[in-house]
Design a protein around this motif. Sequence first.
Motif, PDB file in Angstrom:
ATOM      1  N   ARG A 360       0.806  -1.220   0.000  1.00  0.00           N
ATOM      2  CA  ARG A 360       0.000   0.000   0.000  1.00  0.00           C
ATOM      3  C   ARG A 360       0.840   1.272   0.000  1.00  0.00           C
ATOM      4  O   ARG A 360       0.308   2.369   0.166  1.00  0.00           O
ATOM      5  CB  ARG A 360      -0.938   0.015   1.216  1.00  0.00           C
ATOM      6  N   GLN A 361       2.146   1.159  -0.188  1.00  0.00           N
ATOM      7  CA  GLN A 361       2.995   2.341  -0.115  1.00  0.00           C
ATOM      8  C   GLN A 361       2.627   3.374  -1.166  1.00  0.00           C
ATOM      9  O   GLN A 361       2.804   4.572  -0.977  1.00  0.00           O
ATOM     10  CB  GLN A 361       4.472   1.955  -0.257  1.00  0.00           C
ATOM     11  N   SER A 362       2.092   2.939  -2.299  1.00  0.00           N
ATOM     12  CA  SER A 362       1.734   3.875  -3.373  1.00  0.00           C
ATOM     13  C   SER A 362       0.314   4.419  -3.229  1.00  0.00           C
ATOM     14  O   SER A 362      -0.137   5.191  -4.078  1.00  0.00           O
ATOM     15  CB  SER A 362       1.879   3.184  -4.736  1.00  0.00           C
ATOM     16  N   ALA A 363      -0.395   4.029  -2.165  1.00  0.00           N
ATOM     17  CA  ALA A 363      -1.759   4.525  -1.971  1.00  0.00           C
ATOM     18  C   ALA A 363      -1.751   6.039  -1.804  1.00  0.00           C
ATOM     19  O   ALA A 363      -0.845   6.612  -1.213  1.00  0.00           O
ATOM     20  CB  ALA A 363      -2.391   3.863  -0.744  1.00  0.00           C
ATOM     21  N   ASP A 364      -2.775   6.705  -2.337  1.00  0.00           N
ATOM     22  CA  ASP A 364      -2.827   8.168  -2.305  1.00  0.00           C
ATOM     23  C   ASP A 364      -2.847   8.719  -0.889  1.00  0.00           C
ATOM     24  O   ASP A 364      -2.187   9.703  -0.587  1.00  0.00           O
ATOM     25  CB  ASP A 364      -4.068   8.663  -3.069  1.00  0.00           C
ATOM     26  N   ALA A 365      -3.620   8.101  -0.021  1.00  0.00           N
ATOM     27  CA  ALA A 365      -3.769   8.600   1.352  1.00  0.00           C
ATOM     28  C   ALA A 365      -3.733   7.421   2.311  1.00  0.00           C
ATOM     29  O   ALA A 365      -4.737   6.726   2.475  1.00  0.00           O
ATOM     30  CB  ALA A 365      -5.074   9.370   1.499  1.00  0.00           C
ATOM     31  N   PRO A 366      -2.575   7.165   2.939  1.00  0.00           N
ATOM     32  CA  PRO A 366      -2.493   6.034   3.873  1.00  0.00           C
ATOM     33  C   PRO A 366      -3.516   6.175   4.992  1.00  0.00           C
ATOM     34  O   PRO A 366      -3.757   7.267   5.493  1.00  0.00           O
ATOM     35  CB  PRO A 366      -1.069   6.128   4.422  1.00  0.00           C
TER      36      PRO A 366
END
Length: 435
Positions: A360-366
Motif C-alpha cells: 500500500r505504499q503507493s496509496a494516495d492517502a495512507p
Amino acid sequence: MHPALRPSACPGLLRIVQALDGGICRIKLSGGSISAAQALAVATAAEEFAGGVIEATNRANLQIRGITGEHSRLIERLLAAGLGPRSAAGDDVRNLMLSPAAGIDRAMVLDTRALAAQILATLESNPGLHDLSAKFAVQLDGGEALAMLEHPHDLWLSAFERKGEPWLAFGLAGCPTDTAAGAVRLDDGHCLVVAVLELFLALARPEQTRMRHLLAERSVDSLLVLLGERLPLQRLDTWQRTPAPSGRHLGTYPQRQPGLVHVGAVPPLGRLTSEMLQGAALLCEQYGDASLRLTPWQSLLLPNICEQDAPALSQQLQALGFLLSADQALAHVLACTGSTGCAKGLADTKRDGQRLAALRQSADAPLQVHLSGCPRSCAAAHTAPVTLLAVSPGHYDLYFRDAGQAGFGALQARNLTIEAAGALLDARPRSPLDA
C-alpha cells in the motif's frame, strides 16, 4: 515474584510475565516521559537480559520482550535507573495518561504535569488504591492538539476555560470526546480523582474490575450524587472537546516556547531495537533537553529541539530506522506481537503488517490499519478505521470502523490473504472515519 505483588496476568516492572517468546517486563512511565539516562538503561538491559526487543505500548509505556532469565538482575537494573514505583504495590496502578506534548503544546489550555504528579503520588502511596485493577486507567487531557482522544478510560478529565478560569470536565468509562458527566474547578481535580477511585472501590464487586462493569448496574447520575457529597460538581450542557488533528505524532511541530519544536518518530510497528532506543537517547541529549516522551501511537517524541536543528535530528532518526513522514504507509500500521511471540496469536501480524505496508505504499492517502492476532486487540485500545483480525496464518477477516457497531466495526470480508486485503483497501473510497 516480589512478595508484595498480587497475582496478575498483566506484566509490570516487578512482575515479569511469560509469553511464547520469553518474559515481558512493562515499564510504566510518569506521563510517558523518560530521561536519556533511563532510556539508555532500558536499551542496555534489553540487550543484556533479553533479545534486544523493546516495544512502545499504546498507553505510552515501554516493555522489554524475550527475557530469558536473571529476572532479579534485570529488575534491579531498572530500579537503579529510577524507573520503579514508590512502593512495590503501587506499580500496577500507575496508569495515568497525558498528552505527549504536555506543557509544550501550543493549543493547550493547561499544563497538566503538576496535577499529574500529584495524582501519581497518591496512586502509588495510598494503599487503599492498590486494590484497583492493573488495567484501571485515568486520562488527564490539557486541551492539546497532540492528544489521543479515542482510547477509552475508566475516568477522564479534560481542561477548558470558563470566564478565564481553568476547569476540568470529566467522564466515566469513555473518552474526552464523549458527553461530560460534569466539571470541577482545577483546584478540585485531585480530590475528584481520589473520590472517583475510592467510590468505585467501595461499590464494585471483586469481579467488577473496570468502571464500565459498575455502570452496567448503576447509573452515572447515581454516582454523581455520591460524588457531590464529597466535592462541588457542576453540570455541563454545551461543552464539547474539539477532536485532535490526526497525524501530529509524526514529524516536526512548533512548541509553545518560541524557537523550539518537538519531533515525532515512529518505530516500525511499535518495535524498537536496543540500538534504536540508545540512538534516540543520545540524540535527545545532543539536540534537546535529554528527555524522551512515549506516545499512545506507539512512537517517540523528542521535545525542546531548537528549530534550526530539527532537519539534522530528523535525518539521524531516519538513519536509525524511525519513520517520520505521514506519507509512509508503514507509519499507519498497528500490529500486535502475533504468533511469533504470543500463544494466542493466529498469524504473524508483524510480518504481515510489513507486507501490507509494502503493498500500500503507493496509496494516495495512507489510512490506519490494525492487524490483531486474536480478538483481544492488544495493539490498539481504540477502534482503528480498518482492522484485520487473524483467523489462520496469513489470513484475516476485514472490518471497517462503524460508529453504529461495537467491537472492530462492520465485517466486510472473511479469510482474506494480505494481498487480497490490500487490493480491497485500494479499491475502497476514502471516508471521513479513516482519520
